[in-house]
Design an enzyme around this catalytic site. Structure first.
Site, PDB file in Angstrom:
ATOM      1  N   ASN A  14       0.889  -1.171   0.000  1.00 59.40           N
ATOM      2  CA  ASN A  14       0.000   0.000   0.000  1.00 59.40           C
ATOM      3  C   ASN A  14       0.921   1.213   0.000  1.00 59.40           C
ATOM      4  O   ASN A  14       1.502   1.560   1.022  1.00 59.40           O
ATOM      5  CB  ASN A  14      -0.892  -0.032   1.247  1.00 59.40           C
ATOM      6  CG  ASN A  14      -1.684   1.250   1.419  1.00 59.40           C
ATOM      7  OD1 ASN A  14      -1.734   2.090   0.508  1.00 59.40           O
ATOM      8  ND2 ASN A  14      -2.299   1.423   2.578  1.00 59.40           N
ATOM      9  N   LYS A  16       0.259   4.285  -0.420  1.00 61.92           N
ATOM     10  CA  LYS A  16      -0.346   5.523   0.116  1.00 61.92           C
ATOM     11  C   LYS A  16      -0.023   6.705  -0.817  1.00 61.92           C
ATOM     12  O   LYS A  16       0.021   6.532  -2.028  1.00 61.92           O
ATOM     13  CB  LYS A  16       0.125   5.749   1.556  1.00 61.92           C
ATOM     14  CG  LYS A  16      -0.099   4.500   2.423  1.00 61.92           C
ATOM     15  CD  LYS A  16       0.065   4.722   3.894  1.00 61.92           C
ATOM     16  CE  LYS A  16      -0.150   3.398   4.619  1.00 61.92           C
ATOM     17  NZ  LYS A  16      -0.101   3.525   6.071  1.00 61.92           N
ATOM     18  N   HIS A 100      -9.531   1.488   4.598  1.00 58.31           N
ATOM     19  CA  HIS A 100      -8.273   1.675   5.333  1.00 58.31           C
ATOM     20  C   HIS A 100      -8.498   2.673   6.467  1.00 58.31           C
ATOM     21  O   HIS A 100      -9.254   3.640   6.319  1.00 58.31           O
ATOM     22  CB  HIS A 100      -7.184   2.177   4.375  1.00 58.31           C
ATOM     23  CG  HIS A 100      -5.834   2.160   5.016  1.00 58.31           C
ATOM     24  ND1 HIS A 100      -5.426   3.147   5.874  1.00 58.31           N
ATOM     25  CD2 HIS A 100      -4.823   1.260   4.952  1.00 58.31           C
ATOM     26  CE1 HIS A 100      -4.204   2.849   6.315  1.00 58.31           C
ATOM     27  NE2 HIS A 100      -3.825   1.706   5.763  1.00 58.31           N
ATOM     28  N   GLU A 102      -6.842   5.063   7.564  1.00 56.84           N
ATOM     29  CA  GLU A 102      -6.588   6.475   7.231  1.00 56.84           C
ATOM     30  C   GLU A 102      -7.784   7.086   6.518  1.00 56.84           C
ATOM     31  O   GLU A 102      -8.089   8.263   6.686  1.00 56.84           O
ATOM     32  CB  GLU A 102      -5.300   6.584   6.401  1.00 56.84           C
ATOM     33  CG  GLU A 102      -4.068   6.354   7.277  1.00 56.84           C
ATOM     34  CD  GLU A 102      -2.884   5.731   6.561  1.00 56.84           C
ATOM     35  OE1 GLU A 102      -2.850   5.731   5.317  1.00 56.84           O
ATOM     36  OE2 GLU A 102      -1.990   5.216   7.269  1.00 56.84           O
ATOM     37  N   GLU A 172      -5.769  -4.461  10.654  1.00 57.05           N
ATOM     38  CA  GLU A 172      -4.705  -3.478  10.833  1.00 57.05           C
ATOM     39  C   GLU A 172      -4.984  -2.657  12.093  1.00 57.05           C
ATOM     40  O   GLU A 172      -5.773  -1.693  12.049  1.00 57.05           O
ATOM     41  CB  GLU A 172      -4.651  -2.538   9.635  1.00 57.05           C
ATOM     42  CG  GLU A 172      -4.355  -3.232   8.332  1.00 57.05           C
ATOM     43  CD  GLU A 172      -3.743  -2.270   7.331  1.00 57.05           C
ATOM     44  OE1 GLU A 172      -2.606  -2.494   6.925  1.00 57.05           O
ATOM     45  OE2 GLU A 172      -4.396  -1.268   7.000  1.00 57.05           O
ATOM     46  N   GLY A 178       2.337   2.518  10.668  1.00 56.43           N
ATOM     47  CA  GLY A 178       3.310   3.590  10.490  1.00 56.43           C
ATOM     48  C   GLY A 178       4.011   4.007  11.777  1.00 56.43           C
ATOM     49  O   GLY A 178       4.696   5.026  11.811  1.00 56.43           O
ATOM     50  N   SER A 217       3.145  -1.887  10.460  1.00 56.44           N
ATOM     51  CA  SER A 217       4.590  -1.976  10.715  1.00 56.44           C
ATOM     52  C   SER A 217       5.178  -3.354  10.401  1.00 56.44           C
ATOM     53  O   SER A 217       6.094  -3.824  11.078  1.00 56.44           O
ATOM     54  CB  SER A 217       4.913  -1.565  12.153  1.00 56.44           C
ATOM     55  OG  SER A 217       4.556  -0.200  12.357  1.00 56.44           O
TER      56      SER A 217
END
Ligand code: PGA
Length: 261
Positions: A14, A16, A100, A102, A172, A178, A217
């Site tokens: 991914n 991003k 996701h 985010e 996730e 991250g 991560s």
């Protein structure tokens, strides 16, 4: 003991908000070449929308797939800025990441919109990678299992059983994305097992074939321990998918950890 794998592992990058068109083509073709000899897993990269069709074109004829990072359920109309699942499929993608964290956090995604996106992805021949996961506050409050169960139900209840069987689930934990703070294999497995149990209540034995990815991560040095867990069937990888070397290592280490006897 190695995990007797029923679903074929899937490793998806991914990217991003990263990269120019030429960066994207270079990374995708580099990954393609680096994993070309690997046949025991499915692998995909997740470029931004602008690079999607060019990357897919370059990867044509190879085993490396392409994933979009989002996608809209309507096919056409007055929806400025949106990209339709139909357009994504037409651009050559195989997968569409939906929900996701985010997107949930910064762009107002809800379980309901995630469900509509997953349904639309399937309607256009794409495999949705449906992301779910709790925040740190929810984990600290002892709500991780309940949050994940609610998100899974919300995102999949409008899918038919056959559609759900084709889908991929990505667990996730938001606190691991991250941050460099990966869930321990036991923490991840606890949630993956609960996801599998929930899917099994609905689909019985067919739930075994659904891929449940871990994301947050993931790195070359932690993937093998994660993949040895019974219900971890691959990974959704952000930061460590941005170089050929680290993503190829993740794919190789992860695949051999679950296929070694
Ligand atoms: P990360 O991101 O690997 O950089 O933690 C994972 C993701 O957001 O899918």
């Amino acid at each position: 003991m190695a995990n007797p794998r029923i679903p074929r592992p899937l490793f998806c990058g991914n990217w991003k908000l990263w990269g120019t068109l030429s960066d994207s083509v270079a990374l995708a073709t580099g990954v393609r070449d680096a994993v070309a000899s690997l046949s025991a897993a499915d692998v995909a990269v997740g470029p931004g929308f602008v690079a999607l069709s060019t990357v897919a074109e370059k990867l044509k004829g190879s085993a490396l797939g392409v994933a979009s990072q989002d996608g809209y359920w309507e096919v056409k109309g007055a929806f400025t800025g949106e990209v339709a699942m139909a357009q994504i499929a037409n651009a050559g993608a195989t997968y569409a990441i939906v929900g996701h964290s985010e997107r949930r956090q910064y762009f107002g995604e809800t379980d309901e919109t995630v469900a509509r996106k997953a349904k639309a992805a399937l309607a256009h021949g794409l495999i949705p990678i449906i992301c779910i996961g709790e925040t740190l506050a929810e984990r600290d409050a002892g709500q991780a299992l309940a949050v994940v169960a609610r998100q899974l139900d919300g995102a999949t209840k409008t899918l038919t059983d056959d559609e759900l069987c084709k889908s991929v689930i990505a667990y996730e934990p938001v606190w691991a994305i991250g941050t460099g703070r990966v869930a321990t294999p036991a923490q991840a497995q606890e949630i993956h097992a609960s996801i599998r149990a929930q899917l099994t209540r609905r689909l019985q034995a067919r739930a075994q074939q659904i891929r449940i990815l871990y994301g947050g991560s993931v790195k070359p040095d932690n993937i093998a321990d994660l993949m040895r867990e019974k219900d971890i069937d691959g990974a959704l990888v952000g930061g460590a998918s941005l170089t050929v070397d680290s993503f190829a290592k993740i794919v190789k280490e992860g695949t051999s950890a679950c296929t070694r006897s």
